[in-house]
Every structure is written in C-alpha cells, then in structure tokens.
Design a protein around this motif. Structure first.
Motif, short mmCIF file in Angstrom:
data_model
loop_
_atom_site.label_atom_id
_atom_site.label_comp_id
_atom_site.label_asym_id
_atom_site.label_seq_id
_atom_site.Cartn_x
_atom_site.Cartn_y
_atom_site.Cartn_z
N ILE A 134 -41.10 76.54 -24.90
CA ILE A 134 -40.63 77.18 -23.67
C ILE A 134 -39.98 76.11 -22.78
CG2 ILE A 134 -41.40 78.37 -21.56
CD1 ILE A 134 -43.56 79.70 -23.41
N LEU A 135 -40.56 74.92 -22.81
CA LEU A 135 -39.99 73.75 -22.15
C LEU A 135 -39.75 72.67 -23.19
CD1 LEU A 135 -42.33 73.34 -19.02
CD2 LEU A 135 -40.08 74.44 -19.12
N ARG A 136 -38.83 71.78 -22.88
CA ARG A 136 -38.63 70.59 -23.72
C ARG A 136 -38.71 69.37 -22.81
NH1 ARG A 136 -33.16 68.99 -23.21
NH2 ARG A 136 -31.94 70.59 -22.18
N ARG A 137 -39.17 68.29 -23.39
CA ARG A 137 -39.29 67.04 -22.64
C ARG A 137 -38.01 66.23 -22.82
NH1 ARG A 137 -45.04 64.43 -23.14
NH2 ARG A 137 -43.71 62.71 -23.75
N VAL A 138 -37.47 65.72 -21.70
CA VAL A 138 -36.26 64.91 -21.72
C VAL A 138 -36.61 63.57 -21.08
CG1 VAL A 138 -33.88 64.72 -20.89
CG2 VAL A 138 -34.81 66.97 -21.54
N PRO A 139 -36.44 62.46 -21.82
CA PRO A 139 -36.81 61.16 -21.27
C PRO A 139 -35.86 60.70 -20.15
CG PRO A 139 -35.92 60.91 -23.48
CD PRO A 139 -35.95 62.37 -23.18
N TYR A 140 -36.41 59.95 -19.21
CA TYR A 140 -35.62 59.29 -18.18
C TYR A 140 -36.37 58.03 -17.75
CZ TYR A 140 -38.74 60.71 -14.38
OH TYR A 140 -39.82 60.86 -13.55
N ARG A 141 -35.66 57.12 -17.11
CA ARG A 141 -36.29 55.93 -16.53
C ARG A 141 -36.14 56.02 -15.02
NH1 ARG A 141 -38.41 52.45 -19.82
NH2 ARG A 141 -37.49 52.13 -21.87
N PRO A 142 -37.24 55.83 -14.30
CA PRO A 142 -37.16 55.89 -12.84
C PRO A 142 -36.24 54.79 -12.30
CG PRO A 142 -39.45 55.71 -13.58
CD PRO A 142 -38.57 55.54 -14.78
N GLU A 143 -35.69 55.04 -11.11
CA GLU A 143 -34.87 54.01 -10.47
C GLU A 143 -35.72 52.76 -10.29
OE1 GLU A 143 -33.02 55.41 -6.89
OE2 GLU A 143 -32.43 57.28 -7.85
#
Length: 177
Positions: free
Chosen positions: A80-89
């Motif tokens: 239902i959701l997917r995880r998308v990686p990111y790096r915080p500022e």
C-alpha cells in the motif's frame, strides 16, 4: 387461575440471503485485517496529505513511535506504501519516505467516505478543519456510490448485497461462518 391468551410471537418468514454463505473469504474482513488496526487510517491520512517522513508523520499524527513503525511496516508489507530512500540535509544516515503505491491510491475513496461521515457527525459547529478539493474546479469533493452502469446511488438503502463469484455456500452440517 385464569391467564390471558398468549399472543403469538412474530416470526421471521425469511432470513437474509447472506446467512447462507460463509464469511471466511469476506473481502471486507480481509481488508480490515490490514486497515483496521488503531492508527492505520491516520497514517494513510498523513501520507495522502503529503506528510511522508517518519518523524513528520509521528509528530503530526500523535501516534506512538512503535505504533507508527508497526503500521508503516504493515502498509509496506501489503504494498500500500513503498519506502523511498533519502538523505537529510546536512548528511546523516539514509532515511525513508513513505509513498503511496497504486494499491494505496485506490484507498482514497475510502478516506473520502470516512471524511464525509466525520464531517456530517463529528465536525465542529464551524465546519470541518479539512476539505477535499477538486483541483480542476475548486469544488469540495465527496465520496459517492456509483453502480457499474454509471448510475449515482443517492440512498444507500437502494443497494443490496448478493452472492458474488467467490461466494461459498455454508455447509448445512456445520455452523461455521
């Protein structure tokens, strides 16, 4: 001692057809096993509103961190959701945002129906704090019942259930539902 004659009790001459079918493969029960836990619809509300990062969802929803973690994991497990990686500022370790899948977007009418119901029965006297808006014209959006022939059904009493292709008649020898 003389007693008044008894009035016969009213008896039901017919039972709902649904009682003849098993509920073990019910689509509502299956959906509620995924969506029915406390906080799940709140998590979806946040993601639909563009709040996608764990800390932001937790702060805005007020859900306990462990509850939120469990709900997000379940929604990801059920695609239902997917995880998308990111790096915080400023660097730091990789984190994840939660984005709706097509299966998740298909839940929007459910949230719209819950919002309509909440607006009708639980909104403050001045009105609801959030409205759903049609981007194309700016009008408020509401959930609606529409049959496959395109007719809008105004009164839910005009809808009935019937056995579908996956209906399983109950075994008269068992009383399992």
């Amino acid at each position: 001692m003389v007693t008044a004659p008894r009035t016969p009790r009213a008896t039901r001459t017919s039972q709902p057809a649904a009682l003849a079918y098993s509920t073990e493969n019910c689509q509502v029960a299956a959906a509620m096993r995924v969506l029915g836990e406390r906080g799940t619809l709140i998590v979806l509300r946040e993601v639909f509103n563009g709040v996608r990062r764990f800390d932001d969802i937790q702060q805005h929803s007020g859900l306990a961190r462990q509850v939120l973690s469990d709900r997000l994991a379940r929604l990801v497990d059920h695609a239902i959701l997917r995880r998308v990686p990111y790096r915080p500022e400023g660097g730091g370790r990789e984190r994840h945002e939660y984005r709706l899948t097509d299966k998740g977007f298909d839940l929007y009418p459910v949230l719209a129906a819950v919002a309509d119901w909440g607006r009708r029965y639980y909104a403050a006297p001045e009105g609801p704090p959030v409205e759903l808006e049609h981007v194309g014209c700016g009008a408020v959006v509401h959930a609606a019942l529409v049959c496959e022939s395109g007719h809008r059904v105004e009164d839910p009493r005009a809808v009935t259930s019937r056995p579908g292709p996956g209906a399983r008649p109950l075994d008269p020898a068992s009383d399992a539902r």
